[in-house]
Motif scaffolding. Structure first.
Motif, PDB file in Angstrom:
ATOM      1  N   CYS A 162       0.838  -1.202   0.000  1.00  0.00           N
ATOM      2  CA  CYS A 162       0.000   0.000   0.000  1.00  0.00           C
ATOM      3  C   CYS A 162       0.873   1.252   0.000  1.00  0.00           C
ATOM      4  CB  CYS A 162      -0.922  -0.009   1.223  1.00  0.00           C
ATOM      5  SG  CYS A 162      -2.009  -1.459   1.280  1.00  0.00           S
ATOM      6  N   MET A 163       0.585   2.176  -0.930  1.00  0.00           N
ATOM      7  CA  MET A 163       1.337   3.427  -1.053  1.00  0.00           C
ATOM      8  C   MET A 163       0.397   4.495  -1.599  1.00  0.00           C
ATOM      9  SD  MET A 163       4.990   2.279  -2.745  1.00  0.00           S
ATOM     10  CE  MET A 163       4.296   1.769  -4.324  1.00  0.00           C
ATOM     11  N   ASP A 164       0.279   5.621  -0.921  1.00  0.00           N
ATOM     12  CA  ASP A 164      -0.565   6.694  -1.454  1.00  0.00           C
ATOM     13  C   ASP A 164       0.178   8.023  -1.574  1.00  0.00           C
ATOM     14  OD1 ASP A 164      -0.488   7.215   1.293  1.00  0.00           O
ATOM     15  OD2 ASP A 164      -2.621   7.720   1.432  1.00  0.00           O
ATOM     16  N   ARG A 165       1.508   7.989  -1.502  1.00  0.00           N
ATOM     17  CA  ARG A 165       2.294   9.191  -1.782  1.00  0.00           C
ATOM     18  C   ARG A 165       3.741   8.793  -2.060  1.00  0.00           C
ATOM     19  NH1 ARG A 165       3.432  12.503   3.869  1.00  0.00           N
ATOM     20  NH2 ARG A 165       3.908  10.731   5.206  1.00  0.00           N
ATOM     21  N   ASN A 166       4.499   9.758  -2.610  1.00  0.00           N
ATOM     22  CA  ASN A 166       5.932   9.565  -2.892  1.00  0.00           C
ATOM     23  C   ASN A 166       6.195   8.326  -3.749  1.00  0.00           C
ATOM     24  OD1 ASN A 166       6.777  11.884  -1.468  1.00  0.00           O
ATOM     25  ND2 ASN A 166       6.632  10.768   0.475  1.00  0.00           N
ATOM     26  N   ALA A 167       5.321   8.130  -4.733  1.00  0.00           N
ATOM     27  CA  ALA A 167       5.464   7.048  -5.709  1.00  0.00           C
ATOM     28  C   ALA A 167       4.837   7.533  -7.011  1.00  0.00           C
ATOM     29  CB  ALA A 167       4.777   5.782  -5.209  1.00  0.00           C
TER      30      ALA A 167
END
Length: 430
Positions: A162-167
């Protein structure tokens, strides 16, 4: 139809933690046997005793081969299979240059299936029978991983990253979609056959506080699940975390504040820990996962195995492919020894093989099922050839006891040392 087989050879298993209780916790038989029935170990003991007790059973004689539990890799990234051994980057540059572009491809289920199958076959060839892996943000990558493992009947652990920023745009979800996707995948895969779902925030820099909070809620709703993430891998990463979470007491607090610190938490790397973090991790009984080839390959630092284990921390061992430079847990053991030497605390062969088997199984809370030889354990085991190459053979022939015979294979062995791999009692390699 009942399937029963008596495997003969040298046997090695543990009845305790050699770090805490000494190498006497290891049990070695120069002529031992393992009785397997329908994928489960029913007895382990001297070969003469078990042959006498079960004279009608089919026998598989591995001669001087050393029968041990299959290796358990406690932290890996199967989507990074194709980029293993990529040159010259530290963690943040590694993610941006290699990892993120490759993980973008896993929205394609066919590609995810291809890599998942290839990856698990690499593991089996190297004697690893269980692994805990990060997938990508794509639900298809999770389905591919668990499906490939089910085809091979492997006990595995994994979850949607899970990733919702800096990607990149194509690799970001949201706090809500992370929760919804993870819950849906968990409900489908957790305890389905030999699969276990793992709640998986990549690490604090790529999640907003809102996302970490929703994943903490999901974990609280499903406390029997494991949770995996990264912690204090590199000093510049820690500085980044401090800038993103200025209110946090330390890196661990970015998880702790949102319900992501617990006994079933798996914290990869954990190299540069502060005293408060060590105390908190020990107090809750969390697992620290040592990734030695990755730590040296990406230049992260030297994990304090001796200090952390003597303080009572729970530690597992891992390849961390593809930041780690090998799919082999033998190479991970060798690198763990080398890092111990650099810290002035070399590890004994008993400690190394325990970390790669029973120790990692305990870190994953699966020591009642995998990672050891014993009655009632699942029959995931391997046979090691302790003279697999001329270089190893010329050294091992001088050995006076099992540790002197095994250590050259730990330090110099590769897939050629794996004479056979058995998953649930069925031979799948060798």
């Amino acid at each position: 139809m009942t399937q029963t087989c008596l495997h003969l050879g040298q046997t090695l298993w543990f009845d305790g933690d050699p770090f805490a209780n000494g190498i006497e916790t290891a049990r070695h038989e120069t002529r031992g046997a393992v009785l397997v029935e329908n994928g489960v170990i029913h007895a382990v003991g001297p070969a003469a005793d078990l042959r006498s007790a079960y004279p009608w059973v089919e026998v598989e004689d591995h001669k001087d081969g050393l029968i041990v539990a299959g290796f358990v890799d406690a932290h890996a990234h199967y989507p990074q299979t194709g980029i293993i051994a990529s040159w010259g980057k530290r963690l943040i540059d590694w993610l941006n240059s290699y990892t993120f572009p490759e993980e973008m491809r896993f929205g394609d289920r066919a590609y995810a299936d291809e890599i998942a199958g290839r990856y698990l076959d690499f593991l089996l060839a190297n004697g690893t029978t269980s692994v805990c892996s990060f997938c990508t943000i794509h639900p298809a990558s999770v389905d591919a991983f668990f499906s490939a493992a089910a085809d091979r009947n492997m006990r595995v652990f994994g979850g949607k990253t899970c990733m919702d920023r800096n990607a990149p745009d194509g690799l970001r979800d949201t706090a809500k979609s992370a929760y919804d996707d993870s819950r849906r995948l968990l409900e489908h895969w957790h305890d389905c056959g030999r699969a276990s779902y793992v709640i998986t925030p990549r690490f604090s820099p790529t999640s907003t506080p809102e996302q970490l909070e929703t994943l903490g809620t999901l974990w609280a709703e499903n406390p029997d699940c494991l949770m995996q993430t990264h912690l204090s891998e590199q000093t510049d990463e820690i500085a980044w975390v401090k800038g993103l979470y200025p209110q946090a007491r330390d890196y661990l607090d970015t998880y702790e504040a949102y319900g992501l610190l617990g006994e079933k938490g798996l914290y990869g790397h954990a190299i540069h820990l502060e005293d408060r973090e060590k105390d908190q991790l020990k107090d809750v009984g969390a697992s620290l996962i040592h990734c030695p080839t990755s730590n040296t390959f990406i230049g992260s630092g030297l994990f304090d195995m001796a200090g952390l284990k003597s303080a009572g921390q729970q530690v597992g061992l891992a390849t961390d492919t593809g930041g780690g430079s090998s799919f082999s847990m033998l190479r991970s053991m060798a690198a763990a020894y080398e890092i111990g030497q650099l810290r002035g605390t070399p590890l004994h062969a008993a400690e190394l093989i325990w970390l790669a088997t029973a120790g990692s199984a305990r870190a994953l809370h699966q020591h009642h099922r995998i990672g050891n030889l014993g009655a009632g354990m699942e029959a995931d085991f391997i046979v090691l050839d302790l003279a697999s190459t001329p270089e190893i053979a010329q050294r091992s022939t001088r050995a006076q006891e099992i540790w002197e015979a095994l250590f050259p294979t730990i330090m110099m062995g590769d897939d050629r040392a794996i004479s056979a791999t058995y998953v649930a009692g069925r031979k799948v390699n060798g």
